[in-house]
Design an enzyme around this catalytic site. Structure first.
Site, short mmCIF file in Angstrom:
data_model
loop_
_atom_site.label_atom_id
_atom_site.label_comp_id
_atom_site.label_asym_id
_atom_site.label_seq_id
_atom_site.Cartn_x
_atom_site.Cartn_y
_atom_site.Cartn_z
N HIS A 261 1.08 -1.10 0.41
CA HIS A 261 -0.01 -0.24 -0.05
C HIS A 261 1.20 1.28 -0.31
O HIS A 261 1.92 1.33 0.76
CB HIS A 261 -0.64 -0.31 1.35
CG HIS A 261 -1.72 1.45 1.07
ND1 HIS A 261 -2.40 1.53 0.30
CD2 HIS A 261 -1.21 2.33 2.21
CE1 HIS A 261 -3.12 2.35 0.76
NE2 HIS A 261 -2.46 3.29 2.18
N ASP A 263 0.62 5.49 0.54
CA ASP A 263 -0.10 6.77 -0.24
C ASP A 263 0.31 7.59 -0.93
O ASP A 263 0.86 7.75 -1.43
CB ASP A 263 -0.23 7.58 1.38
CG ASP A 263 -1.07 6.28 2.66
OD1 ASP A 263 -2.54 5.79 1.86
OD2 ASP A 263 -0.78 6.41 3.33
N ASP A 373 -7.35 1.54 2.88
CA ASP A 373 -7.05 2.45 4.21
C ASP A 373 -7.76 3.23 4.63
O ASP A 373 -7.69 4.48 4.31
CB ASP A 373 -5.18 2.92 3.70
CG ASP A 373 -4.35 4.01 4.78
OD1 ASP A 373 -4.77 3.29 5.85
OD2 ASP A 373 -3.75 4.67 4.48
N HIS A 577 -7.02 10.07 -0.05
CA HIS A 577 -7.96 9.38 0.82
C HIS A 577 -7.43 10.09 2.06
O HIS A 577 -7.85 10.89 3.03
CB HIS A 577 -8.44 8.70 1.82
CG HIS A 577 -7.42 7.12 1.88
ND1 HIS A 577 -6.75 6.42 0.68
CD2 HIS A 577 -6.62 7.69 2.42
CE1 HIS A 577 -5.96 5.88 1.29
NE2 HIS A 577 -5.38 6.47 2.42
#
Length: 1040
Positions: A261, A263, A373, A577
């Site tokens: 993952h 971001d 997430d 997000h």
């Protein structure tokens, strides 16, 4: 003869004996860990080049490199240090595995022969690069590598803590740069011994298999002499015998997938994410080459697009492994966007752009939505997913809930309209597992659907800041694939969907009634429901000309400007997000603001081009065109620009999705169809505004003491209370500053009191009346507000300007209503939800703050009060008090977040009957999307014109755009939704020359049922509650 083991053994001493044998800290002079690397030598030559820029490889290697050595410091934060590493491998190492051992602060990327080959990060347990598995007689002994080191860690460069604002002066250091012989046989023994220790600890002292693991490990220590490699095979055989003992058929199966993952921006800027992707994925390519059974799931089309643009060689390798089934694109969206704040149309565009990219670059679309997430999930996501070809959903963020544990890990999620998707939350509660026994056992123990599902996903690899899986993680899971006492681990099925989410669907627990309700809890890190970019509301940007129709150009479709993909994708990027919610560092927020300005600029260019198309490019005196981008007729007061920069107020009427010429400056105003606005200031300083629909009374400090619906005489403000009451709260969460709001903040409520005499009359009546006041919020912050009532308008507006300079404070505004109801209604994407107004259960009080888009409503039978707004997203109704969250002041990860000047508008609308029948929904749209006064570059059309209209007030025509595939620009895409929560039939009327109309899904794939019946420029459409429908309209070609 070997000494016999004692009949009794002490658990702790035996355990610790094995731990010390593999310890990297204790007894490394004689234990096994100390033999992992053999002979070593320093690199032949080390030189470096420091730059504040992120240079491409070909440019960087041309720079002036200067001598460097181990121990040198470099920096500061966000700079880049390139190292040229000259290597000479000793002749004596022929036949052995040789590594470059590199340890430095920051994130490194090894370049070899002009291509990136591996990431290097201490935090990600990647501190060596394999130069050769076995040095051959004819292999070159000398080579040159480059190591590109970013001056930031995997999780940024926070000063003092991970989520603190970055330390701009932080310096970095190289602590190791050497060649070394790697002992693969020692490594394998270490993996086995660590797993045996994990089994012994995880299963505990009351478990037979636990003792077998511990005794096996102890015996391995007995037979293994770290100084004598010839003893290793005996120890290895003991381990293989243990791990070769199989479990039963009923064992739980974990589906292990590598994942990383990343971001898209968070504690580091967007540009650094580009390099994070390269560092992580090039390492994954190595793992896929060495482990043909290894599967890696990768989400976010934007990141793959960055790699395609900046690292084309790496992108080609990813495509190659995708064809083999090892590299699996997942998610279907452009980025992993916030799940609550973006509009419904924005969410559709996320899937539209993402799925199109995956199909174009990797040959197929995703069948699962991957959002591990994100802080909450819209109740309309199941419908959006299903219409984008997605049937499954994976996340794990609900495991962060502080108050209530979600009752399932595998279930059917039912959305607002009844659409269902199979949802799965990995029971290990992480998307960054490391393949340890503890994590494997936790996955089984925490599974809340035992007896219904016997499978679960297991995502392993360093995440958030990238890094991804390591060879050690892969090897652990290989060893644990089918061992007695543990769940089975399955890999290499070739499909994420097939491997983790399609098993036992019929047994999955059905979860009706919109489980997204459980995501709006205080633990869901919703930043108070409040994005930080208040000067430029991000959700409203989804309704600039990029999203909504350009009706001025519609009479001449060939001239209609087509929105470019760039601004659309840029907007989707900023809806990541941790960006749109403001939970990012200042550098990211500033970049996002620049992106928003670029998007607005492009939108204004589109508007100008559309106006020019309307005028067909004819020269002539400039006029004004009043444009209505909403699908219903509107009569509203508008400030029209006049020569010299002045403005005049005019009452204008514009048809739905159309335009009307602006009244000439000299033309007399028509007689008002309704009572004009009267404004009266009393001797005590209070002010009354009255337009015949509403009567508004403000006390001398600007608070609302009365709001009367004139026709019925019904008072909307609770007896003895005042509305428009600003309140300030202390806002100090447990840790996650920009994410969390805690329930205890409600205990610190402090009303902000104004001074009498600050209220003054603004506009004195006629088509508009207003009053304004100033309010000192604190010694550092102040606000000014104009309370506005227009002729014929069913709501009173509060135009607010705030200068905000606070620390850990939370500003809200409250309206106590003379309404009693156990539930309130809040708008979400393409619909609305009810939430309780009481705190009867923990599930109720945990939702002390929830998401709302343009409106919320508190109604009893026959009467209600709606609170509308144009850019706020946090709301609550407790008892009879409607509360709108306005501003927060967290200090990490951005110490400047929300500081400065803000403008926003909210409005209050009392109504008779239900909010549906009273027109709350169109009123909220009108507040958010005012009529546009566009300068026409030529003579403006003399008559009003409407492109589309819809016969039912329950159906909203939300979007008109060019279709993705539109020959000669002659195909339009319309998106409509049922907004009342009812079954509804409606007629769609158009003034355009339509040749063919056909329904389609959100990816704009035609309905196989074929074209719809078009009669007299009308189409009949049938809707179920909250259903969203998309329609392709093919326009007739222009006459020759």
């Amino acid at each position: 003869m070997a000494a016999a083991a004692p009949a009794l053994k002490h658990w702790r001493t035996t355990l610790e004996r094995v731990e010390k044998f593999v310890s990297p800290l204790y007894f490394t002079d004689c234990n096994l860990r100390g033999r992992l690397f053999g002979d070593s030598c320093p690199v032949a030559e080390l030189s470096s080049f420091l730059t504040p820029e992120r240079l491409p490889y070909q440019e960087a290697v041309q720079q002036d490199f200067r001598p460097a050595q181990v121990g040198d410091s470099f920096g500061p934060t966000w700079w880049t240090c390139w190292f040229r590493v000259e290597l000479t491998i000793p002749e004596a190492w022929v036949g052995q595995e040789v590594h470059l051992r590199w340890e430095s602060d920051g994130e490194g990327l090894v370049w070899r022969d002009g291509e990136p080959v591996q990431g290097l990060t201490k935090e990600g347990e990647k501190t060596s690069y394999i130069l050769t598995d076995k040095l051959g007689e004819k292999d070159p002994r000398s080579l040159t590598l480059y190591v590109e080191v970013a001056c930031n860690g995997l999780l940024g460069a926070g000063k003092g803590s991970m989520i603190a604002a970055p330390d701009p002066e932080k310096m970095f250091q190289v602590s190791r740069a050497e060649l070394a012989v790697f002992h693969r046989d020692v490594y394998k023994l270490l993996v086995d011994l660590e797993l045996l220790l994990g089994i012994a600890k995880g299963l505990g002292e009351d478990n037979q298999r636990s003792f077998q693991a511990l005794y096996t490990a102890n015996q391995m220590v007995n037979v293994c002499d770290p100084a004598q490699p010839e003893t290793f095979p005996v120890a290895q055989a003991l381990a293989s015998k243990f791990f070769g003992q199989r479990g039963g058929e009923s064992q739980h199966t974990i589906h292990a997938m590598g994942h990383c993952h990343i971001d898209t921006a968070w504690l580091w800027p967007f540009k650094e994410t580009v390099r994070k992707c390269a560092r992580s994925w090039v390492t994954v390519v190595q793992l896929m080459e060495r482990n043909p059974e290894f599967i890696f799931a990768c989400s976010q089309a934007q990141q793959l697009e960055w790699v395609r643009s900046h690292y084309p060689g790496l992108h080609a390798r990813l495509q190659e492994f995708a064809c083999r089934g090892q590299f699996v694109p997942v998610g279907g969206t452009w980025v992993e966007m916030d799940g609550n704040l973006p509009s419904g149309e924005s969410m559709v565009r996320q899937f539209l752009q993402g799925q199109n990219f995956f199909r174009q670059e990797f040959g197929k679309m995703c069948s699962e939505f991957w959002l591990p997430d994100t802080f909450g999930y819209s109740a309309q996501l199941p419908q959006i997913m299903r219409s984008c070809g997605i049937k499954r959903f994976l996340t794990q963020k609900l495991s962060w809930n502080l108050v209530n544990s979600f009752p399932h890990h595998t279930f059917f999620w039912e959305g607002l309209d009844g659409s269902q998707v199979l949802a799965h939350f990995p029971p290990g509660d992480s998307y960054g597992m490391q393949g340890s026994v503890e994590e494997v056992l936790k996955t089984v123990a925490k599974n809340r659907d035992k007896g219904r599902t016997n499978h679960s996903a297991f995502l392993f690899g360093f995440g958030d800041g990238g890094g991804g899986p390591t060879q050690t993680m892969v090897d652990r899971l290989k060893r644990l694939c089918n061992t007695d006492g543990l769940p089975r681990s399955r890999r290499g099925t070739g499909s994420v969907s097939g491997s983790c989410m399609t098993w036992s669907c019929s047994a999955a627990w059905p979860w009706p009634a919109v489980p997204s309700s459980s995501t709006q809890l205080p633990c869901c890190r919703i930043s108070g429901g409040q994005p930080v970019f208040c000067p430029l509301p991000p959700a409203n940007l989804t309704h600039t000309p990029l999203w909504l129709p350009q009706p001025p150009g519609l009479p001449h479709p060939p001239s209609l400007p087509s929105p470019a993909l760039g601004p659309c994708r840029l907007l989707l990027l900023t809806q990541f997000h941790d960006v749109v919610t403001g939970s990012c560092i200042q550098l990211v927020a500033e970049e996002a603001m620049c992106h928003y300005e670029d998007i607005r600029s492009h939108g204004n260019t589109l508007l100008s081009a559309a106006a020019a198309a309307l005028c067909a490019g004819e020269p002539g005196p400039e006029g004004l065109l009043i444009v209505n981008t909403l699908p219903w007729k509107r009569t509203e007061v508008l400030a029209l620009p006049r020569p010299g920069g002045a403005h005049c107020l005019a009452l204008v009427t514009v048809p739905g999705m159309g335009y009307a010429p602006a009244p000439a400056p000299t033309s007399p105003q028509p007689l008002l169809p309704q009572q004009p606005v009267f404004v009266v200031q009393e001797t005590d300083g209070s002010v009354t505004l009255d337009n015949g629909i509403l009567r508004v009374r403000l006390d001398p400090t600007g608070r609302l003491t009365s709001l009367v619906l004139v026709a019925s005489g019904r008072e909307a403000i609770a007896e003895g209370a005042v509305g428009n009451q600003f309140v300030l709260f202390d806002d100090v969460p447990l840790y996650w500053d920009a994410w969390d709001i805690m329930d205890y903040h409600l205990e610190t409520r402090k009303p902000v009191l104004g001074q009498a005499g600050t209220l003054a009359v603004g506009t004195e009546g006629g088509v508009r009346g207003s009053a304004w006041f100033l309010l000192q919020i604190s010694p550092n912050s102040r606000l000014s507000q104009e309370v506005v009532l227009d002729v014929g308008c069913p709501y009173v507006r509060f135009h607010t300007e705030v200068h905000w300079h606070e620390a850990h404070k939370f500003l809200k505004v409250e309206f106590p209503a003379r309404v009693r109801s156990p539930q309130a209604t809040y708008e979400v994407q393409f619909g609305h939800l009810q939430r309780p107004t009481h705190y009867n259960t923990s599930w109720d009080w945990a939702r002390f703050e929830v998401w709302a888009h343009r409106w919320m409503d508190l109604s009893e039978h026959g009467f209600g009060l709606a609170l509308l707004n144009d850019c706020k997203y946090g709301a609550s109704v407790r008892g009879n008090v409607l509360s709108l969250s306005l501003l927060r002041a967290p200090k990490s990860p951005d110490a400047t977040v929300d500081m400065g000047r803000h403008e926003f508008t909210y409005a209050l609308m009392p109504h008779k009957g239900s909010f549906q029948d009273a027109g709350v929904i169109p009123a909220a749209y009108s507040l958010n999307f005012p009529l546009l006064a566009l300068p026409a570059p030529g003579p403006a059309p003399a008559a009003a014109w409407s492109a589309f209209s819809v016969s039912s007030p329950a159906v909203v025509l939300e979007t008109v755009k060019q279709a993705e595939t539109s020959p000669q620009g002659r195909t339009l895409l319309l998106r409509l939704y049922e907004a009342h929560g009812s079954h509804s039939d409606c007629w769609l009327h158009t003034s355009l020359p339509v040749q063919e109309a056909v329904l389609c899904d959100f990816l704009e794939r035609r309905d196989p049922a074929g074209p719809l019946l078009l009669r007299d420029n009308r189409l009949k459409l049938a809707f179920t509650p909250f259903q969203v429908q998309s329609l392709l309209l093919v326009l007739q070609p222009p006459p020759n």
